[in-house]
Design a protein around this motif. Sequence first.
Motif, mmCIF file in Angstrom:
data_model
loop_
_atom_site.group_PDB
_atom_site.id
_atom_site.type_symbol
_atom_site.label_atom_id
_atom_site.label_comp_id
_atom_site.label_asym_id
_atom_site.label_seq_id
_atom_site.Cartn_x
_atom_site.Cartn_y
_atom_site.Cartn_z
ATOM 1 N N LEU A 1 41.516 79.835 14.163
ATOM 2 C CA LEU A 1 41.174 79.854 15.670
ATOM 3 C C LEU A 1 41.463 78.754 16.856
ATOM 4 O O LEU A 1 41.805 79.695 17.680
ATOM 5 N N LEU A 2 41.348 77.680 16.258
ATOM 6 C CA LEU A 2 42.046 76.379 16.922
ATOM 7 C C LEU A 2 42.844 75.878 16.221
ATOM 8 O O LEU A 2 42.998 75.936 15.098
ATOM 9 N N PRO A 3 43.998 75.991 17.628
ATOM 10 C CA PRO A 3 45.033 74.750 16.454
ATOM 11 C C PRO A 3 44.347 73.256 15.918
ATOM 12 O O PRO A 3 43.123 72.681 16.742
ATOM 13 N N LYS A 4 44.633 73.027 14.989
ATOM 14 C CA LYS A 4 44.360 71.453 14.395
ATOM 15 C C LYS A 4 45.347 70.605 15.431
ATOM 16 O O LYS A 4 44.220 69.739 15.606
ATOM 17 N N HIS A 5 46.258 70.501 15.625
ATOM 18 C CA HIS A 5 46.766 69.835 17.036
ATOM 19 C C HIS A 5 47.602 70.044 17.823
ATOM 20 O O HIS A 5 48.406 70.594 17.741
#
Length: 273
Positions: A46-50
């Motif tokens: 759902l969200l970018p790691k970096h």
Amino acid sequence: MNPRLAKAMVNGLLLGVAVVALLPLLWMLSVSFMTPGEASSLPPPLLPKHATWANYHELFARAGMGRYLLNSLLVSVAITALALACNLMAGYAFAKLRFAGRERLFQVLIGALVIPAQVAMLPLFLLLKYLGLVNSYAGVIVPAMATIFGIFLVRQYARTVPDELLEAARIDGAGELRIFVQIVLPLLKPIMVTLAIFTFLAAWNDFMWPLIVLTGQEHYTLPIALASLSREHVQDSELMMAGSVVTVLPVLLLFLALQRYYLQGLLLGSVKG
């Protein structure tokens, strides 16, 4: 049922619908900041790691998205300005000026609304080819200078302008152009904003007609450029999402900023028309 409970249930339902509607847009924005290949993993994050701006840098530095953005802006602004001028004058004429065949001509225009736009694309393309307007901005702009819906919208609103006001101006010696500019246009401001937003959004998001008319890549608008880019980077979901954000974000912000005036114009036109 308790009125407060009923209100809370309705608000909760509306909030749930809003979340469902916004979730794809928010995920699109999130993916645009992911590193290549990250969105293809299972389960999809759902969200970018970096978070990274690399996808946007790729779009503007190598894919030429800046040129396509300017093309879309130029075409959309030109169409909006010309459509406002033509639709306002035509709608006012159908509403307040008396001329032979006015009602019959308006009935023909309304009847043409039921004809699909795709039916007219081939003869319109052949006409533009004869005029030498294929693969030019004019080929996209000229056919959109006036629309039946825009004329109808302005006509319905202009009918609310009091005839006594126009007659008083004529008695005082004002010409029709002066009456239109100094008296009618200020009264049509709500519908002008509505029509401008509607026209700009339609021109910005239009895909089919620019795809037919614009054969040179240097003239591509954002929707066509994004479709062309997807064929070259079919596996690069992150880059495609970044391109989608660039395409959607300007018109989304414009609509959110002016939605009050847009809805006001529609509601006033429906009540007074």
